[in-house]
Design a protein around this motif. Structure first.
Motif, mmCIF file in Angstrom:
data_model
loop_
_atom_site.group_PDB
_atom_site.id
_atom_site.type_symbol
_atom_site.label_atom_id
_atom_site.label_comp_id
_atom_site.label_asym_id
_atom_site.label_seq_id
_atom_site.Cartn_x
_atom_site.Cartn_y
_atom_site.Cartn_z
ATOM 1 N N PRO A 1 0.829 -1.212 0.000
ATOM 2 C CA PRO A 1 0.000 0.000 0.000
ATOM 3 C C PRO A 1 0.861 1.259 0.000
ATOM 4 O O PRO A 1 1.996 1.259 0.477
ATOM 5 C CB PRO A 1 -0.799 -0.125 1.307
ATOM 6 N N ILE A 2 0.326 2.336 -0.552
ATOM 7 C CA ILE A 2 1.050 3.599 -0.615
ATOM 8 C C ILE A 2 1.281 4.135 0.786
ATOM 9 O O ILE A 2 0.341 4.262 1.587
ATOM 10 C CB ILE A 2 0.270 4.626 -1.455
ATOM 11 N N GLU A 3 2.533 4.446 1.080
ATOM 12 C CA GLU A 3 2.892 4.920 2.411
ATOM 13 C C GLU A 3 2.193 6.240 2.718
ATOM 14 O O GLU A 3 2.163 7.158 1.910
ATOM 15 C CB GLU A 3 4.408 5.119 2.505
ATOM 16 N N GLY A 4 1.619 6.328 3.914
ATOM 17 C CA GLY A 4 0.960 7.544 4.350
ATOM 18 C C GLY A 4 -0.476 7.671 3.897
ATOM 19 O O GLY A 4 -1.173 8.623 4.271
ATOM 20 N N LEU A 5 -0.947 6.730 3.047
ATOM 21 C CA LEU A 5 -2.330 6.776 2.571
ATOM 22 C C LEU A 5 -3.138 5.708 3.312
ATOM 23 O O LEU A 5 -2.859 4.518 3.198
ATOM 24 C CB LEU A 5 -2.384 6.519 1.070
ATOM 25 N N PRO A 6 -4.128 6.121 4.095
ATOM 26 C CA PRO A 6 -4.902 5.135 4.882
ATOM 27 C C PRO A 6 -5.702 4.222 3.966
ATOM 28 O O PRO A 6 -6.055 4.588 2.835
ATOM 29 C CB PRO A 6 -5.808 6.021 5.733
ATOM 30 N N LEU A 7 -6.000 3.025 4.473
ATOM 31 C CA LEU A 7 -6.775 2.076 3.675
ATOM 32 C C LEU A 7 -8.224 2.516 3.531
ATOM 33 O O LEU A 7 -8.920 2.093 2.612
ATOM 34 C CB LEU A 7 -6.709 0.688 4.315
ATOM 35 N N HIS A 8 -8.700 3.347 4.444
ATOM 36 C CA HIS A 8 -10.059 3.883 4.331
ATOM 37 C C HIS A 8 -10.106 5.208 5.068
ATOM 38 O O HIS A 8 -9.296 5.485 5.961
ATOM 39 C CB HIS A 8 -11.093 2.909 4.905
ATOM 40 N N ALA A 9 -11.020 6.062 4.656
ATOM 41 C CA ALA A 9 -11.166 7.373 5.280
ATOM 42 C C ALA A 9 -12.547 7.912 4.955
ATOM 43 O O ALA A 9 -13.225 7.445 4.028
ATOM 44 C CB ALA A 9 -10.086 8.338 4.774
ATOM 45 N N THR A 10 -12.966 8.940 5.711
ATOM 46 C CA THR A 10 -14.255 9.553 5.439
ATOM 47 C C THR A 10 -14.161 10.420 4.186
ATOM 48 O O THR A 10 -13.077 10.812 3.751
ATOM 49 C CB THR A 10 -14.698 10.439 6.614
ATOM 50 N N GLU A 11 -15.311 10.728 3.617
ATOM 51 C CA GLU A 11 -15.334 11.573 2.417
ATOM 52 C C GLU A 11 -14.707 12.934 2.696
ATOM 53 O O GLU A 11 -13.933 13.454 1.876
ATOM 54 C CB GLU A 11 -16.771 11.752 1.941
ATOM 55 N N LEU A 12 -15.004 13.516 3.853
ATOM 56 C CA LEU A 12 -14.446 14.819 4.191
ATOM 57 C C LEU A 12 -12.929 14.754 4.306
ATOM 58 O O LEU A 12 -12.215 15.647 3.826
ATOM 59 C CB LEU A 12 -15.052 15.320 5.511
ATOM 60 N N ALA A 13 -12.422 13.668 4.932
ATOM 61 C CA ALA A 13 -10.970 13.528 5.070
ATOM 62 C C ALA A 13 -10.294 13.377 3.712
ATOM 63 O O ALA A 13 -9.211 13.923 3.481
ATOM 64 C CB ALA A 13 -10.657 12.327 5.964
ATOM 65 N N VAL A 14 -10.934 12.649 2.807
ATOM 66 C CA VAL A 14 -10.368 12.466 1.468
ATOM 67 C C VAL A 14 -10.333 13.804 0.718
ATOM 68 O O VAL A 14 -9.346 14.143 0.059
ATOM 69 C CB VAL A 14 -11.178 11.424 0.666
ATOM 70 N N GLU A 15 -11.409 14.583 0.822
ATOM 71 C CA GLU A 15 -11.435 15.888 0.164
ATOM 72 C C GLU A 15 -10.307 16.787 0.670
ATOM 73 O O GLU A 15 -9.621 17.448 -0.109
ATOM 74 C CB GLU A 15 -12.785 16.565 0.413
ATOM 75 N N ARG A 16 -10.110 16.810 1.977
ATOM 76 C CA ARG A 16 -9.058 17.647 2.550
ATOM 77 C C ARG A 16 -7.674 17.174 2.117
ATOM 78 O O ARG A 16 -6.787 17.974 1.802
ATOM 79 C CB ARG A 16 -9.169 17.644 4.080
#
Length: 452
Positions: free
Chosen positions: A39-54
């Motif tokens: 997996p890409i380092e520093g990129l979570p396997l899942h996140a909320t839509e708001l967190a992804v937008e930010r």
């Protein structure tokens, strides 16, 4: 339709059928250093839509926006002003959602637009006919090479040293699967293209010669003698145009004897967009039209004698021709072709010539000003809106230092030709109608500071 994922047994059955032991084997052609180990380092396997937008917004802010700094990048992708009406029109629902016009009775608008696009490209290139666009400039170049092989029944293509190295790279990749022999060379920092060397390479085994116009260093050469030499050996001349605005001022390649003219249409109607999507242009002479890849729209009349448009000479793979198809590229970049056509229509012939004049005048001013900077030598003797400088230092670190100062100074040849010491000090600078005299002054001051 429900989403039905594969079961482990489904996967094993599919892998066994095609004869590979596991899914990773499907990526054997991808170099190991280019594969992610996990997996890409520093990129979570899942996140909320708001967190992804930010997160995505924060990443986007790391980019330097072309319109906010002095911008001199070119080499096949150019910053031009695109009228707001272009985006407004291509976003109309009947265009934005249109698909391949296989049913002409319900696709007259799309077919007419493509017919107009073909007319514009053919007139721009000086060819008898043009198709309804290709994927992009580099793949259009490769399609031209394979077309030359079909026409001449020969397998050796001579690629000019002035051809964009990314186009050369695409050709080399595709030639691995066709067996075509590609004869290539590196450019030299000289003011004029070496046409005599190209002519000397044409022999009875040559299918085509591929030359860029203007070339990667911005140089402009007369293609007439090269075309004559190719035709004397029954080979084809392919001209590649990465800056179509140049043809508002320069003689069209088709008028100088080029049999096939291809190019990148991004300059007109299509923004830089961080590298795509772009639109490939493809034109040729009448006698070669049945070997031309891609889609072709024609004008006709219906049963009532009314003007209408249809697909004609369609030999693509989507018509179940498989190995008999002239192309395996499944898109014609229709929306980008529409943007190109709208921009061309808004300009008209007079507007295109005026736009070309603004580009050339700006480039001449920039070349004269930058040539006065200590440690800078102007290499290109004849150019349109792009020229090459030779710096007293390696260009790549100079470009990085200027970028840190908010100046995108151009494209270093060391980036395009890594490891080539003779080209390391070369810097390709592009100037368009969006470049101001103040931008040029900032670049000149920056170069003076960095090279001192």
């Amino acid at each position: 339709m429900r989403y039905l994922p594969l079961t482990p047994s489904d996967r094993q059955e599919m892998l066994a059928t095609i004869g590979v032991p596991h899914i990773d084997a499907l990526f054997a052609d991808v170099p190991e250093h280019a594969r992610l180990p996990g997996p890409i380092e520093g990129l979570p396997l899942h996140a909320t839509e708001l967190a992804v937008e930010r997160h995505m917004t924060a990443l986007a802010r790391q980019n330097t926006v072309a319109g906010e700094v002095p911008f001199f990048l070119g080499c096949g992708a150019y910053r031009h002003h695109v009228p707001a009406s272009v985006d407004h029109l291509i976003q109309r629902g009947e265009f934005l959602t249109a698909y391949t016009p296989y049913q002409p009775e319900i696709a007259q608008g799309t077919l007419q637009m493509l017919f107009e696009f073909q007319t514009q490209v053919a007139r721009l290139f000086g060819t008898d006919v043009a198709n309804a666009s290709m994927y992009d400039g580099s793949t259009a170049c490769w399609e031209a090479i394979t077309m030359a092989r079909r026409v001449t029944r020969r397998g050796k293509a001579v690629l000019s040293a002035g051809l964009h190295p990314h186009y050369v790279s695409v050709a080399k990749t595709m030639a691995r699967f066709t067996g075509d022999q590609l004869q290539t060379a590196l450019p030299t920092l000289t003011g004029e293209p070496d046409t005599d060397t190209l002519i000397a390479q044409v022999d009875d085994d040559t299918s085509c010669v591929v030359v860029q116009y203007p070339d990667i260093l911005g140089r402009i050469g007369d293609l007439s003698a090269l075309a004559d030499a190719c035709h004397a050996k029954k080979a084809l001349l392919i001209a590649v145009v990465t800056e179509p605005v140049a043809l508002g001022a320069l003689r069209a390649p088709g008028e100088m004897g080029a049999d096939i003219v291809v190019g990148e249409g991004q300059s007109l109607g299509v923004g830089l967009q961080f590298g795509g999507p772009y639109v490939g242009l493809f034109g040729c002479s009448d006698k070669l039209v049945r070997q031309m890849p891609g889609r072709l729209c024609g004008e006709t009349v219906d049963a009532d004698g009314k003007r209408g448009f249809v697909l004609t000479l369609s030999t693509r793979e989507q018509h179940i021709r498989r190995e008999k198809a002239t192309s395996n590229i499944c898109t014609n970049s229709g929306l980008c072709a529409l943007a190109f056509s709208i921009h061309m229509t808004l300009l008209g012939e007079a507007g295109l010539r005026r736009l070309a004049g603004l580009n050339h005048a700006g480039a001449c001013h920039a070349a004269d000003r930058l040539a006065t900077v200590p440690g800078v030598e102007l290499i290109t003797s004849r150019f349109f809106n792009e020229f090459t400088l030779k710096l007293s230092k390696e260009a790549r670190p100079v470009v990085r230092q200027l970028a840190d100062r908010g100046i995108l100074a151009g494209v270093s040849l060391g980036r395009l030709y890594p490891g080539e010491a003779e080209l390391a000090n070369g810097l390709v600078v592009a100037v368009t109608e969006t470049t101001t005299p103040e931008d040029v002054a900032v670049l000149a001051d920056g170069l003076t500071e960095v090279l001192s």
